[in-house]
Design an enzyme around this catalytic site. Structure first.
Site, PDB file in Angstrom:
ATOM      1  CG  ASP A 202      39.791  50.622  36.999  1.00 16.69           C
ATOM      2  OD1 ASP A 202      40.019  49.831  37.928  1.00 16.69           O
ATOM      3  OD2 ASP A 202      39.185  51.695  37.140  1.00 16.69           O
ATOM      4  CD  GLU A 264      37.968  46.252  38.755  1.00 16.13           C
ATOM      5  OE1 GLU A 264      37.748  47.319  38.164  1.00 16.13           O
ATOM      6  OE2 GLU A 264      38.098  46.180  39.976  1.00 16.13           O
ATOM      7  CG  ASP A 330      40.378  47.295  44.611  1.00 18.82           C
ATOM      8  OD1 ASP A 330      40.956  48.327  44.985  1.00 18.82           O
ATOM      9  OD2 ASP A 330      39.973  47.121  43.446  1.00 18.82           O
TER      10      ASP A 330
HETATM   11  C1  NOJ Z   1      38.803  49.388  40.514  1.00 17.99           C
HETATM   12  C2  NOJ Z   1      40.162  49.461  41.104  1.00 17.99           C
HETATM   13  O1  NOJ Z   1      40.663  48.182  41.329  1.00 17.99           O
HETATM   14  C3  NOJ Z   1      40.049  50.293  42.361  1.00 17.99           C
HETATM   15  O2  NOJ Z   1      41.235  50.273  43.116  1.00 17.99           O
HETATM   16  C4  NOJ Z   1      39.660  51.682  41.958  1.00 17.99           C
HETATM   17  O3  NOJ Z   1      39.439  52.466  43.113  1.00 17.99           O
HETATM   18  C5  NOJ Z   1      38.400  51.702  41.117  1.00 17.99           C
HETATM   19  N1  NOJ Z   1      38.401  50.684  40.107  1.00 17.99           N
HETATM   20  C6  NOJ Z   1      38.222  53.029  40.433  1.00 17.99           C
HETATM   21  O4  NOJ Z   1      39.152  53.172  39.396  1.00 17.99           O
END
Ligand code: NOJ
Length: 557
Positions: A202, A264, A330
């Protein structure tokens, strides 16, 4: 030559919304276990679990309170043990989402850290004294706060502020502190010993913060918070020194175990990607980038699609390997954002064909295989996504009418992706026998897995076929990428060529018919149709027009 993850189709599971096995309205591991056979039938090779660890659920699990335990609503470590064993028995690998930029404030480390300035865990987090006037250490803003606000929170116990790039209850970890890093590496090794196959990392480009925490004077990337904090998320993204942390983590954990890692990739594009993913860098296997499918940018045009895909494909000969996806937990639903709900079935299939035939590892998101669409809640009360709720209150406080704020924010809300999976036409779409934690999309009587699979026009069946092509056609794994009709506003068409095979994909990404004349090099060859999403009235060589959302995949004879 090709590691397993280069050949795999990954399927993202948002456990909370997938399937509830005990009637409490919350998806759980038992629910996932019960659906493994369907996933096997779909043909996927790997599951990515968004965080399922113990968590107060301020951000649905991205706020981790215990990295080595399972959130009580989802089950237990024993349930996960059973799930991993069953999945492995079916040839499905499991990767876990690792949230290492921040933890929950309910994590033991933070509970200790905030107690005193000399607590052994103090430096696990980022503490700064107030400015002389008592205000925050700098002007960094934060969109996760309800109504927005500062990225710093004052903690009266020790009279200092801690940094949180996300919710107040999600303090940032201090990667500068070696004992913390070692603790993280121990925990990652524990998961590998448990038997998982890799990690999604993440916001991994945000571990390093700029030295001295300077004020930002950059143009705000989204909006200037009403209190004057600047919501500039780039401040802590790809900061110099990030590579040292990533390389150390690789040397300590990923390299020796050979596990798969996908970062990510906030802030990563085809220009800087190799510095993270080239094998000789020793950092991560690949990145999940936002240069094509981004919540913050308008939906891609055919021109942008060609440009971005070509740039990533060109990294392959240099050792890079792209990922392919169009939606996740997301984002909005891909058929609503990039397709057309009026042409739901063909557009869902066309998007699948693109994801599964472009170069790289496809990441599917739960529900796209049945063409799930965005939800249209008419009250903010139904929403859960903290961005949506926070931005809504900020907009309403600065004078926007409530319904107008909702109309603007809803298409971008992460809740679109998080409504419960629509399994069948029974109450709550067969997701739960209880009250779902987030309202089921009211379209479920028409759009659900059972109805889809019973239909002659099944999207699920198309995904099965496209996944099989992805697995079996060498050009899809190995081939280069070359677009034809390079300035066509509707048609996306490309060749994938390797020594053994040439595959041609033609997709009309629009709701209007599209005309084009086949280039000589295509018209001179013979082509066999491998897959189509609409019945074909003629052969490729006779074609001059493509129907709205029509998509065909051919192989050169
Ligand atoms: C990215 C994640 O995909 C998202 O869902 C999350 O709110 C943020 N990082 C914080 O961890």
């Amino acid at each position: 030559m090709y590691e397993w993850w280069k050949k795999a189709v990954v399927y993202e599971i948002y456990c909370k919304s997938f399937c509830d096995s005990n009637g409490d309205g919350i998806g759980d591991l038992g629910g996932v276990i019960s659906k493994l056979p369907v996933l096997k039938e779909l043909g996927i090779d790997c599951i990515w679990f968004t965080p399922i660890y113990t968590s107060p659920q301020v951000d649905n699990g991205y706020d981790v309170a215990d990295y080595q335990n399972i959130h009580k609503d989802y089950g237990t470590l024993e349930d996960l043990r059973r799930l991993v064993d069953l999945a492995h028995g079916m040839g499905i690998r499991i990767i876990m989402d690792m949230v290492l930029n921040h933890s929950s404030d309910e994590h033991f480390w933070f509970r200790e850290s905030r107690k005193s300035k000399d607590n052994p865990y103090r430096n696990y987090y980022i503490w700064q004294p107030p400015k002389a006037d008592g205000s925050e250490p700098n002007n960094w803003g934060n969109r996760f706060r309800d109504g927005n606000g500062s990225a710093w929170e004052f903690d009266p116990q020790t009279g200092e502020y801690y940094l949180h790039q996300y919710a107040v209850k999600m303090p940032d970890l201090n990667w500068e502190y070696e004992p913390l890093r070692q603790e993280i590496y121990r925990m990652l090794r524990w998961w590998l010993d448990f038997g998982i196959d890799g990690f999604r990392l993440d916001v991994f480009t945000r571990f390093k913060k700029p030295a001295g925490f300077p004020d930002t004077d950059k143009a705000p990337d989204l909006l200037l918070d009403r209190n004057g904090y600047i919501l500039d998320s780039s401040m802590c993204t790809c900061v110099e020194g990030i590579h040292e942390f990533l390389h150390e983590m690789y040397t300590e954990v990923f390299g020796p175990s050979g596990c798969f890692t996908v970062g990510e990739g906030t802030g990563i594009n085809a220009e800087n990607a190799l510095s993270y993913i080239a094998p000789e860098r020793g950092e991560v296997s690949t990145v999940y980038h936002f240069t094509l499918a981004s919540r913050k940018q308008p939906p891609f045009t055919t021109e942008k699609y060609r440009r971005i895909q070509q740039a990533w494909a060109d990294l392959i000969p240099q050792g890079g390997w792209p990922v392919q996806y169009l939606s996740n937990h997301d984002s909005a639903r891909q058929v609503s954002r990039y397709g057309d709900e009026r042409y739901r079935v063909p557009s869902a299939k066309l998007l699948a064909a693109l994801t599964l035939t472009a170069p790289g590892t496809p990441f599917l998101y739960q529900g796209e295989e049945i063409g799930m669409v965005d939800v249209h809640y008419d009250s903010i009360e139904d929403h859960n996504c903290c961005y949506t709720v926070g931005d809504y209150h900020a907009m309403v406080a600065s004078g926007t009418a409530p319904q107008e704020a909702l109309r603007i924010l809803a298409p971008k809300s992460r809740d679109n992706a998080r409504t419960p999976y629509q399994w069948d036409g029974s109450p709550h779409a067969g997701f739960t026998t209880g009250k779902p934690w987030l309202k089921v999309n009211p379209v479920y009587p028409q759009i659900n897995l059972e109805a889809d699979r019973a239909s002659e026009d099944s999207i699920f069946a198309f995904y099965q076929k496209a996944i099989r092509l992805h697995r079996e056609q060498p050009a899809i794994l190995e081939g280069d990428l070359r677009f034809i009709w390079e300035d066509h506003p509707q048609l996306i068409a490309y060749l994938r060529r390797c020594e053994k095979q040439t595959v041609l994909v033609i997709a009309n990404k629009s709701s209007e018919p599209a005309a084009a004349v086949l280039p000589e090099e295509i018209a001179q060859k013979k082509w066999t149709l491998l897959l189509e999403n609409l019945p074909q009235a003629c052969t490729l060589l006779e074609k001059t027009e493509w129907q709205p959302w029509e998509c065909c995949i051919y192989e050169m004879e």
